[in-house]
Design a protein around this motif. Sequence first.
Motif, PDB file in Angstrom:
ATOM      1  N   TYR A 124       2.327  -3.480 -10.786  1.00 47.59           N
ATOM      2  CA  TYR A 124       0.915  -3.190 -11.030  1.00 47.59           C
ATOM      3  C   TYR A 124       0.358  -2.330  -9.906  1.00 47.59           C
ATOM      4  O   TYR A 124       0.694  -2.520  -8.736  1.00 47.59           O
ATOM      5  CB  TYR A 124       0.115  -4.487 -11.125  1.00 47.59           C
ATOM      6  CG  TYR A 124       0.635  -5.442 -12.161  1.00 47.59           C
ATOM      7  CD1 TYR A 124       1.258  -6.633 -11.789  1.00 47.59           C
ATOM      8  CD2 TYR A 124       0.522  -5.149 -13.520  1.00 47.59           C
ATOM      9  CE1 TYR A 124       1.753  -7.504 -12.742  1.00 47.59           C
ATOM     10  CE2 TYR A 124       1.020  -6.019 -14.475  1.00 47.59           C
ATOM     11  CZ  TYR A 124       1.634  -7.189 -14.079  1.00 47.59           C
ATOM     12  OH  TYR A 124       2.124  -8.046 -15.024  1.00 47.59           O
ATOM     13  N   TRP A 125      -0.537  -1.415 -10.298  1.00 45.27           N
ATOM     14  CA  TRP A 125      -1.120  -0.472  -9.355  1.00 45.27           C
ATOM     15  C   TRP A 125      -2.637  -0.425  -9.509  1.00 45.27           C
ATOM     16  O   TRP A 125      -3.159  -0.537 -10.621  1.00 45.27           O
ATOM     17  CB  TRP A 125      -0.565   0.938  -9.589  1.00 45.27           C
ATOM     18  CG  TRP A 125       0.890   1.050  -9.296  1.00 45.27           C
ATOM     19  CD1 TRP A 125       1.925   0.713 -10.120  1.00 45.27           C
ATOM     20  CD2 TRP A 125       1.482   1.506  -8.074  1.00 45.27           C
ATOM     21  NE1 TRP A 125       3.120   0.944  -9.490  1.00 45.27           N
ATOM     22  CE2 TRP A 125       2.876   1.435  -8.236  1.00 45.27           C
ATOM     23  CE3 TRP A 125       0.963   1.983  -6.876  1.00 45.27           C
ATOM     24  CZ2 TRP A 125       3.772   1.819  -7.230  1.00 45.27           C
ATOM     25  CZ3 TRP A 125       1.840   2.372  -5.880  1.00 45.27           C
ATOM     26  CH2 TRP A 125       3.227   2.281  -6.059  1.00 45.27           C
ATOM     27  N   GLY A 126      -3.320  -0.235  -8.382  1.00 46.10           N
ATOM     28  CA  GLY A 126      -4.738   0.020  -8.434  1.00 46.10           C
ATOM     29  C   GLY A 126      -5.017   1.481  -8.737  1.00 46.10           C
ATOM     30  O   GLY A 126      -4.097   2.291  -8.854  1.00 46.10           O
ATOM     31  N   GLN A 127      -6.299   1.813  -8.859  1.00 43.73           N
ATOM     32  CA  GLN A 127      -6.704   3.172  -9.196  1.00 43.73           C
ATOM     33  C   GLN A 127      -6.749   4.085  -7.975  1.00 43.73           C
ATOM     34  O   GLN A 127      -6.792   5.309  -8.122  1.00 43.73           O
ATOM     35  CB  GLN A 127      -8.082   3.155  -9.861  1.00 43.73           C
ATOM     36  CG  GLN A 127      -8.079   2.469 -11.217  1.00 43.73           C
ATOM     37  CD  GLN A 127      -7.156   3.170 -12.185  1.00 43.73           C
ATOM     38  OE1 GLN A 127      -7.265   4.370 -12.412  1.00 43.73           O
ATOM     39  NE2 GLN A 127      -6.226   2.425 -12.776  1.00 43.73           N
ATOM     40  N   GLY A 128      -6.770   3.518  -6.801  1.00 40.68           N
ATOM     41  CA  GLY A 128      -6.754   4.330  -5.584  1.00 40.68           C
ATOM     42  C   GLY A 128      -8.118   4.453  -4.939  1.00 40.68           C
ATOM     43  O   GLY A 128      -9.149   4.392  -5.608  1.00 40.68           O
ATOM     44  N   THR A 129      -8.113   4.645  -3.630  1.00 42.79           N
ATOM     45  CA  THR A 129      -9.336   4.887  -2.879  1.00 42.79           C
ATOM     46  C   THR A 129      -9.077   6.007  -1.883  1.00 42.79           C
ATOM     47  O   THR A 129      -8.031   6.040  -1.242  1.00 42.79           O
ATOM     48  CB  THR A 129      -9.825   3.604  -2.171  1.00 42.79           C
ATOM     49  OG1 THR A 129     -11.085   3.853  -1.542  1.00 42.79           O
ATOM     50  CG2 THR A 129      -8.839   3.103  -1.127  1.00 42.79           C
ATOM     51  N   TRP A 189       0.845  -1.190   0.000  1.00 42.93           N
ATOM     52  CA  TRP A 189       0.000   0.000   0.000  1.00 42.93           C
ATOM     53  C   TRP A 189       0.885   1.245   0.000  1.00 42.93           C
ATOM     54  O   TRP A 189       1.880   1.317   0.719  1.00 42.93           O
ATOM     55  CB  TRP A 189      -0.901   0.039   1.241  1.00 42.93           C
ATOM     56  CG  TRP A 189      -1.975  -0.992   1.240  1.00 42.93           C
ATOM     57  CD1 TRP A 189      -1.937  -2.223   1.822  1.00 42.93           C
ATOM     58  CD2 TRP A 189      -3.261  -0.882   0.630  1.00 42.93           C
ATOM     59  NE1 TRP A 189      -3.114  -2.884   1.604  1.00 42.93           N
ATOM     60  CE2 TRP A 189      -3.950  -2.083   0.884  1.00 42.93           C
ATOM     61  CE3 TRP A 189      -3.915   0.119  -0.098  1.00 42.93           C
ATOM     62  CZ2 TRP A 189      -5.250  -2.315   0.427  1.00 42.93           C
ATOM     63  CZ3 TRP A 189      -5.198  -0.106  -0.548  1.00 42.93           C
ATOM     64  CH2 TRP A 189      -5.855  -1.307  -0.278  1.00 42.93           C
ATOM     65  N   PHE A 190       0.502   2.188  -0.818  1.00 43.85           N
ATOM     66  CA  PHE A 190       1.114   3.508  -0.864  1.00 43.85           C
ATOM     67  C   PHE A 190      -0.001   4.531  -0.699  1.00 43.85           C
ATOM     68  O   PHE A 190      -1.182   4.198  -0.818  1.00 43.85           O
ATOM     69  CB  PHE A 190       1.826   3.737  -2.199  1.00 43.85           C
ATOM     70  CG  PHE A 190       3.111   2.978  -2.344  1.00 43.85           C
ATOM     71  CD1 PHE A 190       3.120   1.601  -2.522  1.00 43.85           C
ATOM     72  CD2 PHE A 190       4.333   3.643  -2.327  1.00 43.85           C
ATOM     73  CE1 PHE A 190       4.305   0.895  -2.662  1.00 43.85           C
ATOM     74  CE2 PHE A 190       5.524   2.955  -2.476  1.00 43.85           C
ATOM     75  CZ  PHE A 190       5.506   1.581  -2.645  1.00 43.85           C
ATOM     76  N   ARG A 191       0.387   5.780  -0.465  1.00 41.51           N
ATOM     77  CA  ARG A 191      -0.616   6.843  -0.399  1.00 41.51           C
ATOM     78  C   ARG A 191      -0.035   8.133  -0.949  1.00 41.51           C
ATOM     79  O   ARG A 191       1.181   8.333  -0.968  1.00 41.51           O
ATOM     80  CB  ARG A 191      -1.111   7.055   1.027  1.00 41.51           C
ATOM     81  CG  ARG A 191      -0.047   7.556   2.000  1.00 41.51           C
ATOM     82  CD  ARG A 191      -0.613   7.575   3.429  1.00 41.51           C
ATOM     83  NE  ARG A 191       0.363   8.086   4.381  1.00 41.51           N
ATOM     84  CZ  ARG A 191       0.183   8.092   5.695  1.00 41.51           C
ATOM     85  NH1 ARG A 191      -0.953   7.601   6.225  1.00 41.51           N
ATOM     86  NH2 ARG A 191       1.107   8.583   6.509  1.00 41.51           N
ATOM     87  N   VAL A 223      -5.108   9.592  -0.890  1.00 45.43           N
ATOM     88  CA  VAL A 223      -5.579   8.522  -1.769  1.00 45.43           C
ATOM     89  C   VAL A 223      -4.639   7.347  -1.554  1.00 45.43           C
ATOM     90  O   VAL A 223      -3.420   7.496  -1.650  1.00 45.43           O
ATOM     91  CB  VAL A 223      -5.569   8.950  -3.253  1.00 45.43           C
ATOM     92  CG1 VAL A 223      -5.993   7.782  -4.133  1.00 45.43           C
ATOM     93  CG2 VAL A 223      -6.490  10.144  -3.458  1.00 45.43           C
ATOM     94  N   TYR A 224      -5.217   6.207  -1.245  1.00 48.48           N
ATOM     95  CA  TYR A 224      -4.433   5.013  -0.958  1.00 48.48           C
ATOM     96  C   TYR A 224      -4.463   4.089  -2.178  1.00 48.48           C
ATOM     97  O   TYR A 224      -5.534   3.801  -2.723  1.00 48.48           O
ATOM     98  CB  TYR A 224      -4.999   4.290   0.263  1.00 48.48           C
ATOM     99  CG  TYR A 224      -4.623   4.975   1.555  1.00 48.48           C
ATOM    100  CD1 TYR A 224      -5.189   6.200   1.909  1.00 48.48           C
ATOM    101  CD2 TYR A 224      -3.678   4.416   2.405  1.00 48.48           C
ATOM    102  CE1 TYR A 224      -4.828   6.838   3.089  1.00 48.48           C
ATOM    103  CE2 TYR A 224      -3.320   5.048   3.587  1.00 48.48           C
ATOM    104  CZ  TYR A 224      -3.890   6.265   3.913  1.00 48.48           C
ATOM    105  OH  TYR A 224      -3.528   6.895   5.070  1.00 48.48           O
ATOM    106  N   TYR A 225      -3.287   3.619  -2.554  1.00 54.59           N
ATOM    107  CA  TYR A 225      -3.129   2.748  -3.708  1.00 54.59           C
ATOM    108  C   TYR A 225      -2.558   1.402  -3.272  1.00 54.59           C
ATOM    109  O   TYR A 225      -1.615   1.365  -2.474  1.00 54.59           O
ATOM    110  CB  TYR A 225      -2.152   3.363  -4.709  1.00 54.59           C
ATOM    111  CG  TYR A 225      -2.563   4.701  -5.253  1.00 54.59           C
ATOM    112  CD1 TYR A 225      -2.197   5.870  -4.607  1.00 54.59           C
ATOM    113  CD2 TYR A 225      -3.310   4.797  -6.427  1.00 54.59           C
ATOM    114  CE1 TYR A 225      -2.566   7.113  -5.097  1.00 54.59           C
ATOM    115  CE2 TYR A 225      -3.683   6.040  -6.940  1.00 54.59           C
ATOM    116  CZ  TYR A 225      -3.306   7.180  -6.266  1.00 54.59           C
ATOM    117  OH  TYR A 225      -3.669   8.404  -6.760  1.00 54.59           O
TER     118      TYR A 225
END
Length: 126
Positions: free
Chosen positions: A115-120, A36-38, A93-95
């Motif tokens: 690979y990365w998600g779009q974030g929440t 997790w990144f932010r 925003v957390y990715y």
Amino acid sequence: QVEFVESGGGLVQAGGSLRLACAPSGRTAINYAMGWFRRTPGKEREFVAVASWSGGSTYYADSVKGRFTISRANAMNTVYLQMNSLKPEDKAVYYCAAAFSINSRTYSTDSAYAYWGQGTQVTVSS
């Protein structure tokens, strides 16, 4: 190409908790290290936490140690981030991100993740 989708973000008062989840949108052939990144406006994306592909090794940013816990369901490359005692400075925003492998030197760097998600969005009110 593997896609990951985050969920669980929202608005919470300071001191509250949220649980983020990240899962692949389809079947995955291998187990990834999941992290997790932010990112907050005007700042670089920063590392939060990561779990190795087996879940046996975890690393945390100093700013979240003792408050956040990363866990995973290996069979599905699903990863969770339990966030307790949230502070206004946790607003971001957390990715989620997936890496083929990590080690003690690379786990906190963006380039280690394929690979990365779009974030929440996570918002913490004071």
